[in-house]
Design a protein around this motif. Structure first.
Motif, PDB file in Angstrom:
ATOM      1  N   ILE A 125      -7.104 -48.369  18.410  1.00 43.98           N
ATOM      2  CA  ILE A 125      -5.637 -49.144  18.862  1.00 43.98           C
ATOM      3  C   ILE A 125      -6.192 -50.088  19.277  1.00 43.98           C
ATOM      4  O   ILE A 125      -4.858 -50.856  18.536  1.00 43.98           O
ATOM      5  CB  ILE A 125      -4.919 -48.513  20.344  1.00 43.98           C
ATOM      6  N   GLY A 126      -7.672 -51.088  18.955  1.00 43.11           N
ATOM      7  CA  GLY A 126      -7.333 -52.526  19.379  1.00 43.11           C
ATOM      8  C   GLY A 126      -6.925 -53.259  17.789  1.00 43.11           C
ATOM      9  O   GLY A 126      -6.702 -54.586  18.115  1.00 43.11           O
ATOM     10  N   GLY A 132      -2.141 -55.743  12.607  1.00 43.11           N
ATOM     11  CA  GLY A 132      -0.774 -55.950  12.372  1.00 43.11           C
ATOM     12  C   GLY A 132      -0.336 -56.789  13.054  1.00 43.11           C
ATOM     13  O   GLY A 132       1.051 -58.301  12.040  1.00 43.11           O
ATOM     14  N   GLY A 133      -0.818 -57.822  14.017  1.00 43.37           N
ATOM     15  CA  GLY A 133      -0.665 -59.344  14.356  1.00 43.37           C
ATOM     16  C   GLY A 133      -0.553 -59.875  13.321  1.00 43.37           C
ATOM     17  O   GLY A 133      -0.278 -61.417  13.010  1.00 43.37           O
ATOM     18  N   LEU A 134      -2.328 -59.799  12.555  1.00 40.56           N
ATOM     19  CA  LEU A 134      -2.292 -60.684  11.731  1.00 40.56           C
ATOM     20  C   LEU A 134      -1.542 -60.275  10.140  1.00 40.56           C
ATOM     21  O   LEU A 134      -1.786 -61.444   9.809  1.00 40.56           O
ATOM     22  CB  LEU A 134      -3.980 -60.483  11.288  1.00 40.56           C
ATOM     23  N   PHE A 135      -1.891 -59.935   9.759  1.00 44.01           N
ATOM     24  CA  PHE A 135      -0.362 -59.561   8.784  1.00 44.01           C
ATOM     25  C   PHE A 135       0.941 -60.531   9.103  1.00 44.01           C
ATOM     26  O   PHE A 135       1.110 -60.315   8.154  1.00 44.01           O
ATOM     27  CB  PHE A 135      -0.399 -58.294   8.562  1.00 44.01           C
ATOM     28  N   THR A 136       1.187 -59.935  10.000  1.00 40.63           N
ATOM     29  CA  THR A 136       2.930 -60.360  10.581  1.00 40.63           C
ATOM     30  C   THR A 136       2.703 -62.188  10.361  1.00 40.63           C
ATOM     31  O   THR A 136       3.524 -62.560   9.654  1.00 40.63           O
ATOM     32  CB  THR A 136       3.714 -60.527  11.867  1.00 40.63           C
ATOM     33  N   THR A 137       1.132 -62.564  10.623  1.00 36.89           N
ATOM     34  CA  THR A 137       1.255 -64.229  10.869  1.00 36.89           C
ATOM     35  C   THR A 137       0.944 -64.826   9.359  1.00 36.89           C
ATOM     36  O   THR A 137       1.775 -65.762   8.972  1.00 36.89           O
ATOM     37  CB  THR A 137       0.434 -64.062  12.095  1.00 36.89           C
ATOM     38  N   LEU A 138       0.001 -63.982   9.051  1.00 37.02           N
ATOM     39  CA  LEU A 138      -0.048 -64.516   7.473  1.00 37.02           C
ATOM     40  C   LEU A 138       0.793 -64.370   6.503  1.00 37.02           C
ATOM     41  O   LEU A 138       0.706 -65.394   6.027  1.00 37.02           O
ATOM     42  CB  LEU A 138      -1.737 -63.401   6.984  1.00 37.02           C
ATOM     43  N   THR A 139       1.469 -62.955   7.021  1.00 33.03           N
ATOM     44  CA  THR A 139       3.037 -63.198   5.867  1.00 33.03           C
ATOM     45  C   THR A 139       3.816 -64.354   5.720  1.00 33.03           C
ATOM     46  O   THR A 139       4.130 -64.913   4.906  1.00 33.03           O
ATOM     47  CB  THR A 139       3.217 -61.663   6.138  1.00 33.03           C
ATOM     48  N   ILE A 140       4.367 -64.828   6.914  1.00 36.16           N
ATOM     49  CA  ILE A 140       4.742 -65.751   7.886  1.00 36.16           C
ATOM     50  C   ILE A 140       3.949 -67.030   7.124  1.00 36.16           C
ATOM     51  O   ILE A 140       5.134 -67.642   6.633  1.00 36.16           O
ATOM     52  CB  ILE A 140       5.221 -65.655   8.806  1.00 36.16           C
ATOM     53  N   ILE A 141       2.961 -67.280   7.055  1.00 35.20           N
ATOM     54  CA  ILE A 141       2.397 -68.156   6.893  1.00 35.20           C
ATOM     55  C   ILE A 141       2.975 -68.025   4.973  1.00 35.20           C
ATOM     56  O   ILE A 141       2.811 -69.395   5.046  1.00 35.20           O
ATOM     57  CB  ILE A 141       0.791 -68.844   6.909  1.00 35.20           C
ATOM     58  N   VAL A 142       2.624 -67.356   4.299  1.00 36.22           N
ATOM     59  CA  VAL A 142       2.675 -67.726   2.879  1.00 36.22           C
ATOM     60  C   VAL A 142       4.343 -67.444   2.110  1.00 36.22           C
ATOM     61  O   VAL A 142       3.956 -68.154   1.491  1.00 36.22           O
ATOM     62  CB  VAL A 142       2.282 -65.571   2.109  1.00 36.22           C
ATOM     63  N   VAL A 143       5.166 -67.102   2.768  1.00 37.93           N
ATOM     64  CA  VAL A 143       5.987 -66.977   2.375  1.00 37.93           C
ATOM     65  C   VAL A 143       6.445 -68.478   3.039  1.00 37.93           C
ATOM     66  O   VAL A 143       7.819 -68.874   2.259  1.00 37.93           O
ATOM     67  CB  VAL A 143       6.903 -65.830   3.376  1.00 37.93           C
ATOM     68  N   ALA A 144       6.050 -69.000   4.033  1.00 39.60           N
ATOM     69  CA  ALA A 144       6.641 -70.184   3.812  1.00 39.60           C
ATOM     70  C   ALA A 144       5.772 -71.405   2.958  1.00 39.60           C
ATOM     71  O   ALA A 144       6.517 -72.683   2.873  1.00 39.60           O
ATOM     72  CB  ALA A 144       5.886 -70.663   6.157  1.00 39.60           C
ATOM     73  N   ALA A 145       4.604 -70.962   3.094  1.00 36.48           N
ATOM     74  CA  ALA A 145       3.974 -71.606   1.501  1.00 36.48           C
ATOM     75  C   ALA A 145       4.687 -71.947   0.471  1.00 36.48           C
ATOM     76  O   ALA A 145       4.711 -72.626  -0.422  1.00 36.48           O
ATOM     77  CB  ALA A 145       2.596 -71.380   1.693  1.00 36.48           C
ATOM     78  N   LEU A 181       0.131 -63.211  19.219  1.00 36.80           N
ATOM     79  CA  LEU A 181       0.369 -62.915  20.490  1.00 36.80           C
ATOM     80  C   LEU A 181      -0.270 -61.098  20.147  1.00 36.80           C
ATOM     81  O   LEU A 181      -0.617 -60.996  20.806  1.00 36.80           O
ATOM     82  CB  LEU A 181       1.457 -62.702  21.329  1.00 36.80           C
ATOM     83  N   LEU A 182       0.481 -60.661  18.691  1.00 33.67           N
ATOM     84  CA  LEU A 182      -0.539 -59.799  19.166  1.00 33.67           C
ATOM     85  C   LEU A 182      -2.194 -59.476  18.947  1.00 33.67           C
ATOM     86  O   LEU A 182      -2.678 -58.475  19.079  1.00 33.67           O
ATOM     87  CB  LEU A 182       0.342 -58.384  17.704  1.00 33.67           C
ATOM     88  N   SER A 183      -2.117 -60.674  17.901  1.00 31.87           N
ATOM     89  CA  SER A 183      -3.545 -60.611  17.556  1.00 31.87           C
ATOM     90  C   SER A 183      -4.942 -60.895  18.280  1.00 31.87           C
ATOM     91  O   SER A 183      -5.131 -61.030  18.335  1.00 31.87           O
ATOM     92  CB  SER A 183      -3.809 -61.656  16.042  1.00 31.87           C
ATOM     93  N   ILE A 184      -4.111 -61.709  18.937  1.00 31.05           N
ATOM     94  CA  ILE A 184      -5.138 -62.235  20.305  1.00 31.05           C
ATOM     95  C   ILE A 184      -5.267 -61.347  21.580  1.00 31.05           C
ATOM     96  O   ILE A 184      -6.572 -60.674  21.576  1.00 31.05           O
ATOM     97  CB  ILE A 184      -4.380 -63.129  21.301  1.00 31.05           C
ATOM     98  N   LEU A 185      -3.924 -60.722  21.962  1.00 30.64           N
ATOM     99  CA  LEU A 185      -4.232 -59.018  22.900  1.00 30.64           C
ATOM    100  C   LEU A 185      -4.829 -57.732  21.842  1.00 30.64           C
ATOM    101  O   LEU A 185      -6.457 -57.592  22.427  1.00 30.64           O
ATOM    102  CB  LEU A 185      -2.771 -58.318  22.576  1.00 30.64           C
ATOM    103  N   GLY A 186      -4.392 -57.421  20.510  1.00 29.70           N
ATOM    104  CA  GLY A 186      -5.975 -56.875  19.238  1.00 29.70           C
ATOM    105  C   GLY A 186      -7.348 -57.450  20.482  1.00 29.70           C
ATOM    106  O   GLY A 186      -8.566 -57.020  20.131  1.00 29.70           O
ATOM    107  N   LEU A 187      -7.373 -58.226  19.863  1.00 32.01           N
ATOM    108  CA  LEU A 187      -8.380 -59.409  19.509  1.00 32.01           C
ATOM    109  C   LEU A 187      -9.268 -58.942  21.009  1.00 32.01           C
ATOM    110  O   LEU A 187     -10.618 -58.836  21.540  1.00 32.01           O
ATOM    111  CB  LEU A 187      -9.607 -60.564  19.490  1.00 32.01           C
ATOM    112  N   GLU A 199     -13.064 -54.193  24.612  1.00 30.57           N
ATOM    113  CA  GLU A 199     -14.234 -52.604  24.821  1.00 30.57           C
ATOM    114  C   GLU A 199     -15.745 -52.738  23.846  1.00 30.57           C
ATOM    115  O   GLU A 199     -17.089 -51.614  24.136  1.00 30.57           O
ATOM    116  CB  GLU A 199     -13.313 -52.248  23.324  1.00 30.57           C
ATOM    117  N   TYR A 200     -15.685 -53.867  23.356  1.00 27.20           N
ATOM    118  CA  TYR A 200     -17.281 -53.598  22.993  1.00 27.20           C
ATOM    119  C   TYR A 200     -18.383 -54.407  23.954  1.00 27.20           C
ATOM    120  O   TYR A 200     -19.152 -53.878  23.854  1.00 27.20           O
ATOM    121  CB  TYR A 200     -17.239 -55.488  21.993  1.00 27.20           C
TER     122      TYR A 200
END
Length: 89
Positions: A6-7, A13-26, A69-75, A81-82
């Motif tokens: 789950i994490g 999901g958070g990384l995919f969203t964030t990186l997609t927005i960065i690529v689109v903005a670039a 926030l999703l990336s940080i929550l998942g991390l 868990e680790y």
């Protein structure tokens, strides 16, 4: 194991969203004619409209912050868990 998966999915999901927005903005930056401050930051978050000037921005600030926030929550879930499993051994 279930919380690890789950994490991982939340973080991915958070990384995919964030990186997609960065690529689109670039890719949007070359078509911008006016901005204030950093071009990437302005393309994502936008700025104030002065008079009759049009604001050339994608206005994706809210999804960008949600992705962070999703990336940080998942991390955090993965780190918890680790360490939970490492202390059991």
């Amino acid at each position: 194991m279930k919380r690890t998966v789950i994490g991982g999915f939340i973080m991915f999901g958070g990384l995919f969203t964030t990186l997609t927005i960065i690529v689109v903005a670039a890719t949007y930056i070359p078509s911008m004619t006016s901005w204030s401050g950093s071009q990437l930051w302005y393309a994502i978050f936008g700025g104030k409209q002065y008079g009759n000037d049009t604001v050339q921005s994608l206005f994706l600030g809210f999804p960008f912050v949600v992705g962070l926030l999703l990336s940080i929550l998942g991390l955090v879930i993965l780190v918890m868990e680790y360490f939970d499993k490492s202390f059991l051994k």
